[in-house]
Scaffold this motif. Structure first.
Motif, PDB file in Angstrom:
ATOM      1  N   GLU A   8      -6.961 -17.322   1.565  1.00 20.14           N
ATOM      2  CA  GLU A   8      -7.520 -17.581   2.895  1.00 20.14           C
ATOM      3  C   GLU A   8      -6.930 -16.734   4.014  1.00 20.14           C
ATOM      4  N   VAL A   9      -6.325 -15.609   3.682  1.00 21.25           N
ATOM      5  CA  VAL A   9      -5.791 -14.684   4.680  1.00 21.25           C
ATOM      6  C   VAL A   9      -6.306 -13.290   4.356  1.00 21.25           C
ATOM      7  N   ILE A  10      -6.728 -12.567   5.394  1.00 21.26           N
ATOM      8  CA  ILE A  10      -7.104 -11.163   5.210  1.00 21.26           C
ATOM      9  C   ILE A  10      -5.906 -10.314   5.596  1.00 21.26           C
ATOM     10  N   TYR A  11      -5.543  -9.405   4.723  1.00 20.48           N
ATOM     11  CA  TYR A  11      -4.456  -8.464   4.971  1.00 20.48           C
ATOM     12  C   TYR A  11      -5.073  -7.119   5.293  1.00 20.48           C
ATOM     13  N   GLY A  12      -5.026  -6.739   6.578  1.00 17.67           N
ATOM     14  CA  GLY A  12      -5.591  -5.475   7.022  1.00 17.67           C
ATOM     15  C   GLY A  12      -4.625  -4.348   6.736  1.00 17.67           C
ATOM     16  N   PHE A  48      -1.840  -8.217   9.993  1.00 15.85           N
ATOM     17  CA  PHE A  48      -1.797  -6.774  10.217  1.00 15.85           C
ATOM     18  C   PHE A  48      -0.824  -6.060   9.290  1.00 15.85           C
ATOM     19  N   CYS A  49      -0.168  -6.798   8.455  1.00 18.73           N
ATOM     20  CA  CYS A  49       0.845  -6.257   7.535  1.00 18.73           C
ATOM     21  C   CYS A  49       2.015  -5.682   8.320  1.00 18.73           C
ATOM     22  N   ARG A  50       2.828  -4.901   7.666  1.00 18.40           N
ATOM     23  CA  ARG A  50       4.070  -4.475   8.302  1.00 18.40           C
ATOM     24  C   ARG A  50       3.849  -3.391   9.345  1.00 18.40           C
ATOM     25  N   GLY A  51       4.873  -3.179  10.137  1.00 23.95           N
ATOM     26  CA  GLY A  51       4.827  -2.194  11.214  1.00 23.95           C
ATOM     27  C   GLY A  51       4.813  -2.894  12.561  1.00 23.95           C
ATOM     28  N   ASP A  52       5.374  -2.245  13.555  1.00 20.02           N
ATOM     29  CA  ASP A  52       5.461  -2.872  14.875  1.00 20.02           C
ATOM     30  C   ASP A  52       4.673  -2.089  15.928  1.00 20.02           C
ATOM     31  N   ALA A  61      -1.120 -10.500  17.587  1.00 19.53           N
ATOM     32  CA  ALA A  61      -0.263 -10.646  16.407  1.00 19.53           C
ATOM     33  C   ALA A  61       1.153 -11.041  16.811  1.00 19.53           C
ATOM     34  N   GLU A  62       1.772 -11.826  15.973  1.00 18.40           N
ATOM     35  CA  GLU A  62       3.162 -12.229  16.171  1.00 18.40           C
ATOM     36  C   GLU A  62       3.965 -11.806  14.961  1.00 18.40           C
ATOM     37  N   ALA A  63       5.184 -11.381  15.203  1.00 16.57           N
ATOM     38  CA  ALA A  63       6.059 -10.946  14.109  1.00 16.57           C
ATOM     39  C   ALA A  63       6.413 -12.128  13.217  1.00 16.57           C
ATOM     40  N   ILE A  64       6.437 -11.877  11.935  1.00 13.04           N
ATOM     41  CA  ILE A  64       6.847 -12.880  10.955  1.00 13.04           C
ATOM     42  C   ILE A  64       8.114 -12.356  10.301  1.00 13.04           C
ATOM     43  N   ARG A  65       9.182 -13.131  10.408  1.00 10.49           N
ATOM     44  CA  ARG A  65      10.445 -12.693   9.795  1.00 10.49           C
ATOM     45  C   ARG A  65      10.305 -12.689   8.291  1.00 10.49           C
ATOM     46  N   ARG A  66      10.766 -11.643   7.700  1.00 12.90           N
ATOM     47  CA  ARG A  66      10.735 -11.494   6.244  1.00 12.90           C
ATOM     48  C   ARG A  66      12.132 -11.128   5.764  1.00 12.90           C
TER      49      ARG A  66
END
Length: 76
Positions: A8-12, A48-52, A61-66
């Protein structure tokens, strides 16, 4: 746009966005319509996947800590 749907998530992965032409960019219009379609289909989120890159936060978009966990097997 190259994107993948998982749980249920699209990864662009690739959006073809050019910050120099963000006001009239066809990529901006395509991204807008893609995100709109994501929610129309009942998906939970666009990732939006990785990158700032700044354009990501402009879209909300909000940053997600990984973190990464590496497991090493002991040699016996």
């Amino acid at each position: 746009i190259l994107a993948f749907v998982h749980r249920e998530v699209i990864y662009g992965y690739l959006t073809g966005f050019d910050p120099a032409h963000k006001r009239l960019s066809p990529a901006s219009i395509l991204l807008y319509e893609s995100i709109r379609e994501c929610y129309r289909l009942g998906l939970r989120a666009w990732n939006f996947c990785r990158g700032d890159e700044p354009y990501k936060t402009e879209w909300g978009a909000e940053a997600i800590r990984r973190c990464r966990v590496l497991l090493h097997r002991r040699r016996s």
